[in-house]
Design an enzyme around this catalytic site. Structure first.
Site, mmCIF file in Angstrom:
data_model
loop_
_atom_site.group_PDB
_atom_site.id
_atom_site.type_symbol
_atom_site.label_atom_id
_atom_site.label_comp_id
_atom_site.label_asym_id
_atom_site.label_seq_id
_atom_site.Cartn_x
_atom_site.Cartn_y
_atom_site.Cartn_z
ATOM 1 N N ASN A 11 0.817 -1.295 0.208
ATOM 2 C CA ASN A 11 0.003 -0.103 0.135
ATOM 3 C C ASN A 11 0.669 1.170 -0.058
ATOM 4 O O ASN A 11 0.513 2.074 0.653
ATOM 5 C CB ASN A 11 -1.139 -0.180 1.208
ATOM 6 C CG ASN A 11 -1.972 0.964 0.892
ATOM 7 O OD1 ASN A 11 -2.580 1.620 1.865
ATOM 8 N ND2 ASN A 11 -2.502 1.433 -0.067
ATOM 9 N N CYS A 13 2.736 1.841 -3.249
ATOM 10 C CA CYS A 13 2.991 1.994 -4.680
ATOM 11 C C CYS A 13 1.633 1.986 -5.484
ATOM 12 O O CYS A 13 1.065 3.061 -5.907
ATOM 13 C CB CYS A 13 4.103 1.304 -5.189
ATOM 14 S SG CYS A 13 5.869 1.405 -4.452
ATOM 15 N N ARG A 14 1.491 0.946 -5.906
ATOM 16 C CA ARG A 14 0.264 0.555 -7.059
ATOM 17 C C ARG A 14 -0.893 0.943 -6.439
ATOM 18 O O ARG A 14 -1.712 1.829 -7.130
ATOM 19 C CB ARG A 14 0.437 -0.598 -7.456
ATOM 20 C CG ARG A 14 1.682 -1.028 -8.157
ATOM 21 C CD ARG A 14 1.688 -2.490 -8.554
ATOM 22 N NE ARG A 14 1.959 -3.273 -7.274
ATOM 23 C CZ ARG A 14 2.154 -4.563 -7.297
ATOM 24 N NH1 ARG A 14 1.760 -5.334 -8.281
ATOM 25 N NH2 ARG A 14 2.459 -5.136 -6.351
ATOM 26 N N SER A 15 -1.478 0.674 -5.338
ATOM 27 C CA SER A 15 -2.811 0.904 -4.948
ATOM 28 C C SER A 15 -2.924 2.413 -4.538
ATOM 29 O O SER A 15 -4.004 2.962 -4.735
ATOM 30 C CB SER A 15 -3.047 -0.035 -3.742
ATOM 31 O OG SER A 15 -2.259 0.096 -2.423
ATOM 32 N N ASP A 130 4.883 -4.820 -10.144
ATOM 33 C CA ASP A 130 5.302 -3.858 -8.886
ATOM 34 C C ASP A 130 6.652 -3.034 -9.337
ATOM 35 O O ASP A 130 7.700 -3.391 -9.663
ATOM 36 C CB ASP A 130 5.645 -4.732 -7.800
ATOM 37 C CG ASP A 130 5.821 -4.444 -6.396
ATOM 38 O OD1 ASP A 130 5.913 -3.232 -6.290
ATOM 39 O OD2 ASP A 130 6.066 -4.878 -5.456
#
Length: 166
Positions: A11, A13-15, A130
């Site tokens: 929680n 980077c991507r989200s 990722d």
């Protein structure tokens, strides 16, 4: 209120990137009063931390706002969520396994399944990679994949809340 939660590993980077992008799409569509957007991670390693500085940099460079603190996804949240968006097939499997009921497991979807140009023979082909262990380029690619899927996701959510497409 229709509630959407984006989930990646930590929680940071991507989200949080997906949360910021989708929140902007929701606001632009005039649906912020109908759709709540947040994010979480499958693990709690970074709880309380802000988003990765590279994620923040890429988001800000593209005009997205973010104010984020990492947290871990909890099974109890399924009761209050309408849609759980996994960023890769591993998250999809973990979240479905965590779901208390088959109905809760059915709430979990892959983000890129909403990208009409995404191709993959299986769920693994629809991953948002990722970027954490790579360079800034990986974060830029991540943002591009998220942006490509967000209009399709918004259309799906709009249909679920019975809001007509303009």
């Amino acid at each position: 209120m229709y509630r959407v939660c984006f989930v990646c590993t930590g929680n940071i980077c991507r989200s949080p990137m997906a949360e910021s992008v989708f929140r902007a799409h929701v606001a632009e569509a005039g649906l912020a009063h109908r759709i709540a957007v947040d994010s979480a991670g499958t693990g709690g390693w970074h709880e309380g931390a802000g988003a990765d500085p590279r994620a923040v940099s890429v988001l800000e460079a593209s005009g997205y706002e973010q104010d984020h603190r990492a947290r871990r996804f909890r099974a109890a949240w399924f009761d209050r969520l309408d849609l759980v968006i996994a960023l890769d097939a591993g998250h999809l499997r973990d979240l479905r396994a965590l779901a208390p009921t088959p109905e809760d497991a059915a709430k979990v979807r892959l983000l890129r399944s909403h990208d009409p140009d995404a191709t993959g023979a299986d769920d693994d082909g629809l991953d948002v990679p990722d970027p954490y262990y790579g360079s800034l380029d990986g974060f830029e690619e991540c943002l591009e994949l998220i942006e490509a899927a967000s209009p399709g996701l918004l259309n799906a959510v709009r249909a679920a809340v019975k809001e007509p497409t303009p």
